[in-house]
Enzyme design. Structure first.
Site, PDB file in Angstrom:
ATOM      1  N   HIS A 108       0.860  -1.181   0.000  1.00  0.00           N
ATOM      2  CA  HIS A 108       0.000   0.000   0.000  1.00  0.00           C
ATOM      3  C   HIS A 108       0.895   1.229   0.000  1.00  0.00           C
ATOM      4  O   HIS A 108       1.982   1.199   0.586  1.00  0.00           O
ATOM      5  CB  HIS A 108      -0.876  -0.027   1.266  1.00  0.00           C
ATOM      6  CG  HIS A 108      -1.953   1.018   1.248  1.00  0.00           C
ATOM      7  ND1 HIS A 108      -1.679   2.344   1.512  1.00  0.00           N
ATOM      8  CD2 HIS A 108      -3.278   0.951   0.999  1.00  0.00           C
ATOM      9  CE1 HIS A 108      -2.810   3.035   1.423  1.00  0.00           C
ATOM     10  NE2 HIS A 108      -3.791   2.207   1.108  1.00  0.00           N
ATOM     11  N   GLU A 163      -3.940   2.562  -6.899  1.00  0.00           N
ATOM     12  CA  GLU A 163      -4.337   3.597  -5.947  1.00  0.00           C
ATOM     13  C   GLU A 163      -3.466   4.841  -6.122  1.00  0.00           C
ATOM     14  O   GLU A 163      -2.347   4.897  -5.601  1.00  0.00           O
ATOM     15  CB  GLU A 163      -4.144   3.088  -4.515  1.00  0.00           C
ATOM     16  CG  GLU A 163      -5.030   1.936  -4.149  1.00  0.00           C
ATOM     17  CD  GLU A 163      -5.362   1.993  -2.672  1.00  0.00           C
ATOM     18  OE1 GLU A 163      -6.548   2.027  -2.352  1.00  0.00           O
ATOM     19  OE2 GLU A 163      -4.433   2.058  -1.853  1.00  0.00           O
TER      20      GLU A 163
HETATM   21  P1  PGA Z   1      -9.710   5.834   1.090  1.00  0.00           P
HETATM   22  O1  PGA Z   1      -8.505   4.806   1.278  1.00  0.00           O
HETATM   23  O2  PGA Z   1     -10.871   5.078   0.560  1.00  0.00           O
HETATM   24  O3  PGA Z   1      -9.920   6.391   2.452  1.00  0.00           O
HETATM   25  O4  PGA Z   1      -9.224   6.870   0.116  1.00  0.00           O
HETATM   26  C1  PGA Z   1      -8.200   3.916   0.291  1.00  0.00           C
HETATM   27  C2  PGA Z   1      -7.066   3.073   0.754  1.00  0.00           C
HETATM   28  O5  PGA Z   1      -7.242   2.157   1.544  1.00  0.00           O
HETATM   29  O6  PGA Z   1      -5.967   3.336   0.383  1.00  0.00           O
END
Ligand code: PGA
Length: 237
Positions: A108, A163
């Site tokens: 992540h 992401e």
């Molecule tokens: P979020 O986080 O939905 O709060 O933007 C996404 C993630 O877990 O990175």
């Protein structure tokens, strides 16, 4: 443990990433509230995964099992230097965690940044996790990280979550079309993957993402903690 649909199934993935939230009471309340819609969840044809902090892992796995909910449990990371047979006080071994979890999030952007992970570290985590029998969800911020995975790991087959850091926790989700373009490029590099989008997903923008041809689900942070928001996402998808 939860029966995993085959990766090639047409089911979409909905991953609840709780990060550091999820005290005992919150975890129990979430499972209870999700359980109120058990039949709906079962009929949804979706793979629902919750990734609580380690503290709540066993509790949630047990509660989900007792209530027989169609929800799988995942962890948010594994320790990179732990390999089978090695002694390392304080570390969390993937083999042990695989007793309770089925999935693991790896790389992540918060983990990469805060722990100064290299692409090789990410690959080591993927290998150790897969060896332990966990299904990996590798997060990438850009296509280049997918290319690094291909270069160092080979033909990764599993889940990728795209992401963009500008969208994580900001309320500024990427546009579904942009996310789809990136997902397409990731699949050109790693064809045996399901690509999810993550970053400020909510009950309003979900449809735009899952309607895209190359997006096979979402990874949700903020809006996954409260069961009612998460159920909105599932319902509106
Ligand atoms: P979020 O986080 O939905 O709060 O933007 C996404 C993630 O877990 O990175």
């Amino acid at each position: 443990m939860y029966n995993i649909p085959h990766m090639s199934s047409s089911k979409e993935f909905y991953v609840a990433n709780w990060k550091q939230s999820g005290k005992r009471g919150e975890a129990l309340k979430w499972v209870l509230e999700m359980g109120q819609e058990k039949n709906l969840l079962a009929d949804m044809n979706k793979v629902i995964i919750v990734c609580p902090p380690l503290k709540a892992l066993d509790l949630m796995e047990q509660e989900i099992l007792i209530k027989q909910l169609p929800i799988a449990v995942g962890i948010q990371d594994i320790d990179v230097k732990i390999f089978e047979g090695e002694k390392n006080t304080g570390a969390q071994s993937p083999a042990l965690l695989a007793n309770s979890a089925t999935y693991v999030i790896i790389g992540h952007s918060e983990t990469r940044r805060n722990n100064k992970l290299t692409d090789q570290d990410v690959v080591n985590k993927v290998k150790a996790s897969q060896d332990a029998g966990l299904i990996t969800i590798v997060c990438v911020e850009e296509v280049n990280q997918a290319k690094k995975l291909k270069e160092l790991f080979g033909n990764y087959s599993g889940i990728i979550a795209y992401e963009p850091p500008s969208a994580i926790g900001t309320g500024n989700a990427a546009s579904p079309q942009d996310a789809n373009r990136v997902a397409m490029k990731i699949k050109e590099v790693l064809p045996s993957t399901v690509v999810l989008y993550g970053g400020s997903v909510d009950g309003k923008n979900i449809k735009g993402f899952v309607q895209q041809s190359e997006i096979g689900g979402v990874l949700v942070g903020n809006k996954s903690l409260d069961a009612s928001f998460f159920k909105d996402i599932l319902r509106n998808a």
